[in-house]
Motif scaffolding. Structure first.
Motif, PDB file in Angstrom:
ATOM      1  N   ALA A 143       0.807  -0.600   0.325  1.00 58.21           N
ATOM      2  CA  ALA A 143      -0.544  -0.034   0.079  1.00 58.21           C
ATOM      3  C   ALA A 143       0.743   1.335  -0.060  1.00 58.21           C
ATOM      4  CB  ALA A 143      -1.390  -0.150   1.411  1.00 58.21           C
ATOM      5  N   TRP A 144       0.312   2.112  -0.252  1.00 53.79           N
ATOM      6  CA  TRP A 144       0.112   3.547  -0.194  1.00 53.79           C
ATOM      7  C   TRP A 144      -0.067   4.744   0.381  1.00 53.79           C
ATOM      8  CZ3 TRP A 144       5.647   4.751  -1.958  1.00 53.79           C
ATOM      9  CH2 TRP A 144       6.116   4.157  -2.962  1.00 53.79           C
ATOM     10  N   TYR A 145       0.324   4.819   1.768  1.00 51.26           N
ATOM     11  CA  TYR A 145      -0.485   6.717   2.682  1.00 51.26           C
ATOM     12  C   TYR A 145       0.630   7.307   1.960  1.00 51.26           C
ATOM     13  CZ  TYR A 145      -2.582   2.457   5.099  1.00 51.26           C
ATOM     14  OH  TYR A 145      -3.238   1.678   5.026  1.00 51.26           O
ATOM     15  N   ARG A 146      -0.010   8.398   2.392  1.00 52.86           N
ATOM     16  CA  ARG A 146       0.391  10.333   2.605  1.00 52.86           C
ATOM     17  C   ARG A 146       0.110  10.904   3.421  1.00 52.86           C
ATOM     18  NH1 ARG A 146      -2.575  12.454  -3.196  1.00 52.86           N
ATOM     19  NH2 ARG A 146      -4.958  12.570  -1.840  1.00 52.86           N
ATOM     20  N   GLN A 147       0.789  11.379   4.210  1.00 49.51           N
ATOM     21  CA  GLN A 147       0.390  12.622   5.329  1.00 49.51           C
ATOM     22  C   GLN A 147       1.291  14.063   4.453  1.00 49.51           C
ATOM     23  OE1 GLN A 147       2.178  11.521   8.887  1.00 49.51           O
ATOM     24  NE2 GLN A 147       0.456  12.366   9.692  1.00 49.51           N
ATOM     25  N   ALA A 148      -0.312  14.856   4.609  1.00 52.36           N
ATOM     26  CA  ALA A 148       0.326  16.491   4.047  1.00 52.36           C
ATOM     27  C   ALA A 148       0.968  16.819   5.649  1.00 52.36           C
ATOM     28  CB  ALA A 148      -0.724  16.820   3.429  1.00 52.36           C
ATOM     29  N   PRO A 149       0.923  17.978   6.005  1.00 52.20           N
ATOM     30  CA  PRO A 149       1.476  18.729   6.753  1.00 52.20           C
ATOM     31  C   PRO A 149       0.006  19.564   7.561  1.00 52.20           C
ATOM     32  CG  PRO A 149       2.682  19.745   5.010  1.00 52.20           C
ATOM     33  CD  PRO A 149       1.424  18.996   4.516  1.00 52.20           C
ATOM     34  N   GLY A 150       0.296  18.482   9.106  1.00 56.74           N
ATOM     35  CA  GLY A 150      -1.143  19.283   9.713  1.00 56.74           C
ATOM     36  C   GLY A 150      -2.140  18.208   9.766  1.00 56.74           C
ATOM     37  N   LYS A 151      -1.910  17.171   8.474  1.00 55.05           N
ATOM     38  CA  LYS A 151      -2.793  16.211   8.185  1.00 55.05           C
ATOM     39  C   LYS A 151      -2.851  14.723   9.143  1.00 55.05           C
ATOM     40  CE  LYS A 151      -4.944  18.855   4.811  1.00 55.05           C
ATOM     41  NZ  LYS A 151      -5.540  18.800   3.460  1.00 55.05           N
ATOM     42  N   GLN A 152      -4.063  14.388   9.121  1.00 58.77           N
ATOM     43  CA  GLN A 152      -3.617  12.762   9.810  1.00 58.77           C
ATOM     44  C   GLN A 152      -2.885  11.970   8.120  1.00 58.77           C
ATOM     45  OE1 GLN A 152      -7.113  11.068  11.416  1.00 58.77           O
ATOM     46  NE2 GLN A 152      -6.372  11.783  13.661  1.00 58.77           N
ATOM     47  N   ARG A 153      -2.193  10.731   8.659  1.00 60.56           N
ATOM     48  CA  ARG A 153      -1.415  10.013   7.766  1.00 60.56           C
ATOM     49  C   ARG A 153      -2.896   9.149   6.828  1.00 60.56           C
ATOM     50  NH1 ARG A 153       3.478   5.954   8.288  1.00 60.56           N
ATOM     51  NH2 ARG A 153       4.325   8.216   8.692  1.00 60.56           N
ATOM     52  N   GLU A 154      -3.078   9.094   5.604  1.00 63.52           N
ATOM     53  CA  GLU A 154      -4.068   8.443   4.839  1.00 63.52           C
ATOM     54  C   GLU A 154      -4.238   7.516   3.588  1.00 63.52           C
ATOM     55  OE1 GLU A 154      -6.467  11.194   2.570  1.00 63.52           O
ATOM     56  OE2 GLU A 154      -5.190  12.337   1.331  1.00 63.52           O
ATOM     57  N   LEU A 155      -4.827   6.427   3.078  1.00 57.42           N
ATOM     58  CA  LEU A 155      -4.332   5.366   2.482  1.00 57.42           C
ATOM     59  C   LEU A 155      -5.042   6.622   1.543  1.00 57.42           C
ATOM     60  CD1 LEU A 155      -3.868   2.540   1.804  1.00 57.42           C
ATOM     61  CD2 LEU A 155      -6.537   2.083   1.646  1.00 57.42           C
ATOM     62  N   VAL A 156      -4.076   5.827   0.309  1.00 55.60           N
ATOM     63  CA  VAL A 156      -3.672   6.501  -1.364  1.00 55.60           C
ATOM     64  C   VAL A 156      -4.579   4.861  -2.005  1.00 55.60           C
ATOM     65  CG1 VAL A 156      -2.734   7.365  -3.130  1.00 55.60           C
ATOM     66  CG2 VAL A 156      -1.710   8.106  -0.201  1.00 55.60           C
ATOM     67  N   ALA A 157      -3.809   4.450  -1.831  1.00 60.52           N
ATOM     68  CA  ALA A 157      -4.271   3.277  -2.661  1.00 60.52           C
ATOM     69  C   ALA A 157      -3.384   1.522  -2.001  1.00 60.52           C
ATOM     70  CB  ALA A 157      -3.282   3.690  -4.522  1.00 60.52           C
ATOM     71  N   ASP A 158      -3.913   0.966  -2.202  1.00 64.07           N
ATOM     72  CA  ASP A 158      -3.572  -1.051  -1.744  1.00 64.07           C
ATOM     73  C   ASP A 158      -4.238  -1.845  -2.957  1.00 64.07           C
ATOM     74  OD1 ASP A 158      -5.303  -1.942   0.659  1.00 64.07           O
ATOM     75  OD2 ASP A 158      -6.221  -1.681  -1.410  1.00 64.07           O
ATOM     76  N   ILE A 159      -3.142  -2.667  -2.696  1.00 70.00           N
ATOM     77  CA  ILE A 159      -3.152  -3.919  -3.664  1.00 70.00           C
ATOM     78  C   ILE A 159      -2.432  -4.766  -3.034  1.00 70.00           C
ATOM     79  CG2 ILE A 159      -0.734  -3.699  -4.509  1.00 70.00           C
ATOM     80  CD1 ILE A 159      -1.703  -4.517  -7.478  1.00 70.00           C
ATOM     81  N   THR A 160      -3.819  -6.158  -2.921  1.00 69.32           N
ATOM     82  CA  THR A 160      -3.299  -7.312  -2.535  1.00 69.32           C
ATOM     83  C   THR A 160      -2.910  -8.604  -3.149  1.00 69.32           C
ATOM     84  OG1 THR A 160      -5.640  -8.750  -3.850  1.00 69.32           O
ATOM     85  CG2 THR A 160      -5.972  -6.904  -1.715  1.00 69.32           C
ATOM     86  N   SER A 161      -2.259  -9.754  -2.601  1.00 69.05           N
ATOM     87  CA  SER A 161      -1.383 -10.214  -3.523  1.00 69.05           C
ATOM     88  C   SER A 161      -2.132 -10.971  -4.541  1.00 69.05           C
ATOM     89  CB  SER A 161      -1.058 -11.762  -2.570  1.00 69.05           C
ATOM     90  OG  SER A 161      -3.037 -12.024  -2.293  1.00 69.05           O
TER      91      SER A 161
END
Length: 121
Positions: A35-53
């Protein structure tokens, strides 16, 4: 132990593209979900996308149609192709890997160190 190394971040103009990569290395493991997550300044980390097996994918609503997640199982690598980038995509992007650890017979996860993506003119 599984180590993750990310690459591909940088500065890009609005409307531009970037591709992030995250390679997992180590021994005695089998990757389940990446998966990829992202965190912008002052914000919580959020899921961007994920991929299963099984290559099932899901995306945050904010990136649907613009970002594509993929994986190369032979290389233990996950990619995030980002297109039509917007200033609001600016964040530190983190790779996350969920894996089965054969040494402990347990599911675990690990995080990459993060890579900065800045979208600005």
């Amino acid at each position: 132990q599984v180590q993750l190394v990310e690459s591909g971040g940088g500065l890009v103009q609005p409307g531009g593209s970037l591709r992030l990569s995250c390679e997992a290395s180590g021994s005695s493991f089998s990757i389940v979900t990446m998966a990829w997550y992202r965190q912008a300044p002052g914000k919580q980390r959020e899921l961007v996308a994920d991929i299963t097996s099984g290559d099932n994918t899901r995306y945050a609503d904010s990136v649907k149609g613009r970002f594509t997640i993929s994986r190369d199982n032979a290389k233990n690598t996950v990619y995030l192709q980002m297109s039509s980038l917007k200033p609001e995509d600016t964040a530190v992007y983190y790779c996350n890997v969920n894996f089965f650890d054969y040494r402990t017979d347990s599911l675990r996860d690990n995080w990459g160190q993060g890579t900065q993506v800045t979208v600005s003119s």
